[in-house]
Design a protein around this motif. Structure first.
Motif, PDB file in Angstrom:
ATOM      1  N   PHE A   9      -3.145 -27.719 -77.637  1.00 45.66           N
ATOM      2  CA  PHE A   9      -3.237 -26.717 -78.686  1.00 45.66           C
ATOM      3  C   PHE A   9      -4.112 -27.173 -79.843  1.00 45.66           C
ATOM      4  N   LEU A 162      -5.766 -16.506 -83.325  1.00 43.61           N
ATOM      5  CA  LEU A 162      -6.220 -17.359 -82.223  1.00 43.61           C
ATOM      6  C   LEU A 162      -6.311 -16.530 -80.944  1.00 43.61           C
ATOM      7  N   SER A 165      -5.959 -18.247 -77.580  1.00 43.91           N
ATOM      8  CA  SER A 165      -4.862 -19.200 -77.429  1.00 43.91           C
ATOM      9  C   SER A 165      -3.977 -18.849 -76.242  1.00 43.91           C
TER      10      SER A 165
END
Length: 287
Positions: A9, A162, A165
């Motif tokens: 991450f 994000l 993500s």
């Protein structure tokens, strides 16, 4: 063991992991899975890193990022007390350092201090409203506490901040799944796999939603993919058994349940499935 994590991450934050991949309303889940961890250190590299990071701190005693990085290394080897000490030092040096608040929150979750973790996730967001990992971490905690609307709000913010993500999409998929919204969950798991096809968690999660929507061949394909990543994933073996059983292939179902129980004799899904197919009392499927 730790649930499969989706990595990586951010270099200075703990890796967020799924709270659990059950969440299908018609089933009982297996053993509780652990919450939030860094990548497991399988080669002992973190011990070496801690020593070198301590040298960095000696040379830069007022650098919050140095403490945050060493804290993540401590967490990677399961030393959460030392990790939290370093994260605390980081936020003392910089009270607006969102990554350290987020990391400390994840470590607090790992040690079952959820109220303190929630406070730290919120502090991270207050310090930096654009810091996506804090929203994901807080959403996962909200989901565990059945605060679904709050979790969805945080995850929608995370996906805006994000958009690429995998963690945010996977977490939102689990949230939809937990609420029985399997079509939405499948879409988020699809997007997760598009972004990171090399981990097992989203395949296993999508497989469970395929089971819930009676798409057994697709479910079996996903559980096979998850098992290709980790052949010792008892939950994926168990749920593969469920898909095989519902498809009508009892021999393959029994084999999958047996494999799951060999890995984890306490797996509820596998124990109930095996008992059912061998004439025991059914407990998994309810009318």
């Amino acid at each position: 063991m730790f649930a499969p994590s989706i990595r990586r991450f951010a270099p200075l934050t703990l890796t967020l992991v799924a709270l659990g991949l059950s969440a299908c309303g018609t089933t009982s889940s297996g053993p509780a899975q652990r919450i939030a961890v860094v990548e497991e250190d399988t080669q002992g590299t973190s011990t070496v890193n801690i020593s070198s990071l301590s040298d960095v701190i000696q040379r830069n005693p007022n650098d919050p990022s140095a403490y945050n990085t060493r804290g993540a290394a401590y967490a990677r080897v399961g030393n959460y007390s030392s990790a939290m000490t370093d994260f605390t030092k980081a936020v003392q040096l910089d009270p607006n350092y969102a990554p350290a608040y987020t990391n400390r929150a994840l470590a607090l979750r790992q040690t079952n201090r959820n109220d303190q973790a929630l406070a730290d996730f919120t502090r991270a967001i207050q310090a930096d409203p654009n810091y996506g990992p804090a929203y994901i971490g807080r959403a996962n905690l909200y989901r565990a506490q059945n605060q679904f609307q709050e979790a969805l709000s945080d995850l929608n913010m995370a996906t805006r901040l994000l958009p690429e993500s995998a963690e945010a999409l996977h977490s939102r998929g689990l949230l939809y799944q937990r609420q029985g919204m399997h079509q939405q969950a499948i879409l988020d798991f699809d997007a997760t796999i598009d972004r990171n096809p090399f981990v097992g968690a989203p395949y296993a999660a999508r497989g469970q939603s395929f089971v819930a929507t009676n798409q057994y061949d697709k479910a079996i394909e996903d559980f096979n993919a998850a098992l290709n990543v980790d052949a010792k994933d008892a939950n994926s073996w168990a749920w593969r058994g469920v898909a095989m059983e519902r498809k009508g292939d009892k021999s393959q179902a029994l084999e999958s349940y047996s494999r799951a129980l060999t890995i984890d004799n306490g797996n509820t899904v596998a124990r109930q499935g095996s008992s059912r197919l061998q004439g025991g009392v059914a407990g998994l499927f309810r009318s």
